[in-house]
Design a protein around this motif. Structure first.
Motif, PDB file in Angstrom:
ATOM      1  N   THR A 155      -7.093   4.530  -2.137  1.00 48.23           N
ATOM      2  CA  THR A 155      -6.031   3.678  -1.605  1.00 48.23           C
ATOM      3  C   THR A 155      -5.241   3.158  -2.790  1.00 48.23           C
ATOM      4  N   TYR A 168      -0.668  -1.844   9.130  1.00 47.03           N
ATOM      5  CA  TYR A 168      -0.198  -0.492   8.828  1.00 47.03           C
ATOM      6  C   TYR A 168       1.194  -0.282   9.414  1.00 47.03           C
ATOM      7  N   ASP A 201      -2.640  10.308   6.561  1.00 46.40           N
ATOM      8  CA  ASP A 201      -3.394   9.076   6.362  1.00 46.40           C
ATOM      9  C   ASP A 201      -4.298   8.808   7.566  1.00 46.40           C
ATOM     10  N   TYR A 202      -5.042   7.698   7.513  1.00 46.96           N
ATOM     11  CA  TYR A 202      -6.042   7.430   8.546  1.00 46.96           C
ATOM     12  C   TYR A 202      -5.434   7.244   9.928  1.00 46.96           C
ATOM     13  N   SER A 260       0.242   9.429   2.571  1.00 42.98           N
ATOM     14  CA  SER A 260      -0.820   9.912   1.688  1.00 42.98           C
ATOM     15  C   SER A 260      -0.240  11.041   0.861  1.00 42.98           C
ATOM     16  N   ASP A 288     -12.954   6.948   3.193  1.00 39.31           N
ATOM     17  CA  ASP A 288     -11.756   6.158   3.452  1.00 39.31           C
ATOM     18  C   ASP A 288     -12.195   4.802   3.994  1.00 39.31           C
ATOM     19  N   ASP A 333      -0.154   4.675  -0.882  1.00 41.99           N
ATOM     20  CA  ASP A 333      -0.795   5.882  -0.370  1.00 41.99           C
ATOM     21  C   ASP A 333      -2.219   5.565   0.069  1.00 41.99           C
ATOM     22  N   TYR A 334      -2.627   6.230   1.144  1.00 44.70           N
ATOM     23  CA  TYR A 334      -3.987   6.107   1.652  1.00 44.70           C
ATOM     24  C   TYR A 334      -4.773   7.367   1.304  1.00 44.70           C
ATOM     25  N   SER A 374     -13.789  -0.340  10.171  1.00 45.17           N
ATOM     26  CA  SER A 374     -13.121  -0.497   8.875  1.00 45.17           C
ATOM     27  C   SER A 374     -13.963  -1.353   7.942  1.00 45.17           C
ATOM     28  N   ILE A 405       0.857  -1.180   0.000  1.00 43.34           N
ATOM     29  CA  ILE A 405       0.000   0.000   0.000  1.00 43.34           C
ATOM     30  C   ILE A 405       0.894   1.230   0.000  1.00 43.34           C
ATOM     31  N   PHE A 448     -10.660   2.655   5.527  1.00 43.46           N
ATOM     32  CA  PHE A 448     -10.085   2.392   6.841  1.00 43.46           C
ATOM     33  C   PHE A 448     -10.801   3.182   7.946  1.00 43.46           C
TER      34      PHE A 448
END
Length: 319
Positions: A67, A201, A53-54, A60, A177, A40-41, A193, A38, A179
């Motif tokens: 995502t 993460y 990010d979350y 991000s 999002d 970028d969120y 989520s 992953i 998440f």
């Protein structure tokens, strides 16, 4: 971006009754940390000019709406990595026919998502899958899909210069999002989520990577002025990377390849002690005959215990 601007990661079993818990499955045939990661969120920072990010981390980009699940190399595009429906639903829209072009020629705000599929799951939920390989989208609007139905292959269409799937979740037309679908809770909390799979993460990430014609000053890396978009045959080529929240023992590898695909330099650095912010660079002077003209690819790869946790690409054209 407009609806067909961005897309990425999801595996989602959307419930058909109001109030039921939505679930997502991984929408890509890859293994997180081994063949993909992953990158970028969704950006959870509402104000412009910063990203979060979350988990309140750095992974991000300002205004990012999805995502991003990235592959590790361009060769994976030719091998073929299947993008799959995140949940049962009906195909609403598709686009195919855009070239896989990491120079992004002809890309506008209207087609930045590239070749894409939009799936409607009912109850105002939709998922969108962007940057698919040209010619890989064979599914048609109106077709019902199940979780795991093949939608296409990861490609390089639209506004991207490296192979990844941009996965976007929408509720009543608004980006959410997966998440943190309600946009509430503490940093990193995963209650609520939408994911049905465990997606661990890490706050460690690569903030940026690029080419320069020298080992740049840290301030020039942070404000973007270090980046070299075009060089000459006699220009030194340097790849730099800015990492955040690195841990002791992380391995940062910087390397570059020429227009013929051959590697021209590589540097591996084992990072010592946890560091909130660190910059590294590696490069090479031009050979006596000069660099051959063409596009050069740089890469920054961050691994921990053999698992990929971050990867950034850089490009420069020698004329």
């Amino acid at each position: 971006m407009r609806l067909f601007s961005l897309i990425f990661l999801a595996c989602h079993a959307f419930a058909q009754t109001a109030g039921a818990q939505t679930q997502l499955a991984l929408p890509l045939d890859c293994e997180i940390g081994t063949t993909c990661f992953i990158e970028d969120y969704v950006d959870n920072a509402p104000e412009p000019g910063r990203q979060q990010d979350y988990a309140c981390g750095i992974n991000s980009r300002d205004g990012h709406k999805g995502t991003d699940i990235a592959l590790l190399d361009f060769g994976a595009i030719d091998s073929g990595v299947t993008v799959r429906a995140a949940a049962p639903g009906t195909v609403l829209r598709v686009r195919d026919g855009m070239a896989d072009d990491r120079l992004m020629r002809g890309v506008t705000s209207q087609n930045a998502c590239g070749n894409a599929v939009l799936v409607d799951h009912g109850d105002d939920f939709q998922t969108m899958y962007c940057h698919l390989r040209e010619g890989s989208v064979h599914i048609q609007p109106g077709t019902p899909v199940e979780t795991g139905t093949a939608l296409g292959m990861v490609g390089l269409s639209g506004q991207t210069n490296h192979p990844h799937l941009h996965f976007q979740v929408l509720r009543a037309g608004n980006v959410i999002d997966p998440f943190r679908p309600d946009g509430t809770g503490t940093c990193g909390a995963t209650e609520g989520s939408l994911w049905a799979v465990d997606l661990p993460y890490t706050k460690t990430g690569l903030i940026t990577a690029g080419f320069s014609d020298r080992v740049p000053e840290f301030d020039a890396v942070r404000d973007g002025s270090a980046r070299l978009a075009q060089g000459t045959p006699g220009t030194p080529l340097v790849v730099y990377a800015h990492a955040g929240h690195a841990e002791h023992g992380d391995l940062l590898t910087l390397f570059a390849t020429g227009p013929d695909g051959r590697e021209i330099f590589r540097r591996e650095s084992v990072l010592k002690a946890p560091q909130v912010s660190i910059m590294r660079a590696a490069g090479k002077q031009a050979p006596p005959e000069g660099w051959p003209p063409g596009e050069y690819l740089g890469e920054a790869l961050l691994t921990r215990a053999g698992k990929v946790i971050a990867h950034r690409f850089a490009h420069v054209t020698v004329r």
